[in-house]
Design an enzyme around this catalytic site. Structure first.
Site, mmCIF file in Angstrom:
data_model
loop_
_atom_site.group_PDB
_atom_site.id
_atom_site.type_symbol
_atom_site.label_atom_id
_atom_site.label_comp_id
_atom_site.label_asym_id
_atom_site.label_seq_id
_atom_site.Cartn_x
_atom_site.Cartn_y
_atom_site.Cartn_z
ATOM 1 N N ASN A 24 1.582 3.095 -2.564
ATOM 2 C CA ASN A 24 0.777 4.211 -3.656
ATOM 3 C C ASN A 24 -0.284 4.369 -3.051
ATOM 4 O OD1 ASN A 24 1.715 4.591 -6.418
ATOM 5 N ND2 ASN A 24 2.271 2.401 -6.018
ATOM 6 N N GLY A 54 0.814 -1.260 0.120
ATOM 7 C CA GLY A 54 -0.125 0.040 0.015
ATOM 8 C C GLY A 54 1.190 1.379 -0.092
ATOM 9 N N HIS A 68 0.544 1.698 -13.141
ATOM 10 C CA HIS A 68 0.612 0.205 -13.241
ATOM 11 C C HIS A 68 1.815 0.877 -13.923
ATOM 12 C CE1 HIS A 68 1.569 -3.548 -16.263
ATOM 13 N NE2 HIS A 68 2.259 -2.929 -16.733
ATOM 14 N N ARG A 77 -6.151 -7.830 -8.607
ATOM 15 C CA ARG A 77 -7.042 -8.785 -9.146
ATOM 16 C C ARG A 77 -7.280 -8.408 -10.666
ATOM 17 N NH1 ARG A 77 -7.783 -13.907 -7.724
ATOM 18 N NH2 ARG A 77 -9.170 -13.914 -7.736
ATOM 19 N N ILE A 78 -7.491 -9.382 -11.504
ATOM 20 C CA ILE A 78 -8.914 -8.770 -12.503
ATOM 21 C C ILE A 78 -9.729 -9.102 -12.207
ATOM 22 C CG2 ILE A 78 -8.871 -8.756 -14.736
ATOM 23 C CD1 ILE A 78 -6.349 -10.532 -14.867
ATOM 24 N N LEU A 79 -10.499 -7.111 -13.265
ATOM 25 C CA LEU A 79 -12.242 -7.548 -12.479
ATOM 26 C C LEU A 79 -12.516 -7.157 -13.837
ATOM 27 C CD1 LEU A 79 -11.471 -3.855 -10.441
ATOM 28 C CD2 LEU A 79 -12.220 -5.562 -9.453
ATOM 29 N N ASP A 116 -5.199 -3.046 -18.201
ATOM 30 C CA ASP A 116 -3.859 -1.790 -18.578
ATOM 31 C C ASP A 116 -3.883 -1.462 -20.026
ATOM 32 O OD1 ASP A 116 -1.597 -5.090 -17.570
ATOM 33 O OD2 ASP A 116 -2.035 -2.472 -16.094
ATOM 34 N N ARG A 161 -15.319 -14.594 -9.746
ATOM 35 C CA ARG A 161 -14.935 -14.026 -9.761
ATOM 36 C C ARG A 161 -16.658 -12.423 -8.759
ATOM 37 N NH1 ARG A 161 -10.029 -12.270 -11.292
ATOM 38 N NH2 ARG A 161 -8.548 -13.809 -12.647
ATOM 39 N N ASN A 168 -5.777 3.659 -12.112
ATOM 40 C CA ASN A 168 -5.570 2.081 -11.882
ATOM 41 C C ASN A 168 -3.376 2.970 -11.951
ATOM 42 O OD1 ASN A 168 -4.021 -0.698 -11.165
ATOM 43 N ND2 ASN A 168 -3.670 -0.907 -13.220
#
Ligand code: GRF
Length: 195
Positions: A14, A12, A108, A90-92, A144, A64, A106
Site C-alpha cells: 500500500n 509495504g 483497513h 501497532r495500536i497507537l 478502526d 507504548r 489508515n
C-alpha cells in the site's frame, strides 16, 4: 504540496501504491517511510523509490508512550503534515492519535463498520457475505472506527479462501488509498467509493 509520511510494518504494497501515485500526480510528496519492524520489506521498496526511510523498533522501548516519543522524533525532521498508516500493525495511544487527529489515515481490509480488528476476510467468508472490501478512514482513538474517507467493494466468489479474497481486496486497496489521498490532500473530504 502536502508532506506525507507513511508508516508500515511489513511488505509495504500500500505504501508503494501511495508513493508511486504521489510521484506521478504531484498532489503530495512522500517525505518519509517509517517502519516499526527492522528490515521490513517495505523499507527496501521505499528506498528503491527514492523515499527517505527510518526504523523505530517498538520492541526497543519499555512502553507504548516511549515508542511513540521515538516515533515522533523520527518523524519531526521530515515535517510531515499527513500520516498514512499502511499495514502498520501497532495500536497507537490516544495521546498520539489526538496529536494527529484529522491528519492521520489508515486502510483497513473490510467494509467498516463490519469486521474491525484482525482476520477480516475469514470473518466475512464465515458470515457468508456476498461482498468484502476495504476502507480508508481517519484514525481516532477507537480502533478502526474513524470517519470513512473511502470504501471499495469486492465480490466474494464461490470457493473463496481468505487468502484468495485478501489478494483480490489488496488490489482494490492499491487503487482506493491513492485516490483517497489525492482527494484528502486537496482538502476534499467527500468519500471515494469504488468501483
Ligand atoms: C493490507 O491488507 C492492509 O489492508 C492491512 O495490511 C495489509 C498489508 O498491507 N492494513 P501492505 O502490503 O503491507 O501495504
Amino acid at each position: 504540496m502536502r508532506r506525507v509520511a507513511v508508516l508500515i510494518s511489513g511488505g509495504g504494497s500500500n505504501m508503494e501504491a501511495l508513493v508511486r501515485d504521489m510521484q506521478a500526480g504531484g498532489h503530495a510528496v512522500p517525505v518519509l517511510v517509517v517502519s516499526n519492524v527492522p528490515g521490513a520489506g517495505g523499507l527496501a521498496r521505499a528506498a528503491a523509490l527514492g523515499v527517505p526511510v527510518a526504523t523505530v523498533d517498538h520492541r526497543a522501548f519499555p512502553t507504548r508512550e516511549a515508542f511513540e516519543t521515538a516515533l515522533e522524533a523520527a518523524l519531526a525532521p521530515a515535517r510531515p503534515e499527513i500520516l498514512c498508516l499502511a499495514g502498520f500493525m501497532r495500536i497507537l495511544t490516544p495521546g498520539f492519535v489526538r496529536r494527529w487527529e484529522g491528519r492521520m489515515l489508515n486502510i483497513h481490509p473490510s467494509l467498516l463498520p463490519k469486521y474491525p480488528g484482525l482476520d477480516t476476510h475469514a470473518r466475512a467468508l464465515a458470515a457468508g457475505d456476498a461482498e468484502a472490501g476495504c476502507t480508508v478512514h481517519l484514525v481516532t482513538a477507537e480502533l478502526d472506527s474513524g470517519p470513512v474517507l473511502g470504501q471499495a467493494r469486492v465480490p466474494v466468489r464461490p470457493g473463496d479462501t481468505p487468502e484468495a479474497l485478501a489478494a483480490r481486496v489488496l488490489e482494490m486497496e492499491h487503487r482506493l488509498y491513492p485516490a483517497v489521498l489525492r482527494r484528502f490532500a486537496a482538502g476534499d473530504r467527500r468519500p471515494v467509493l469504488l468501483p
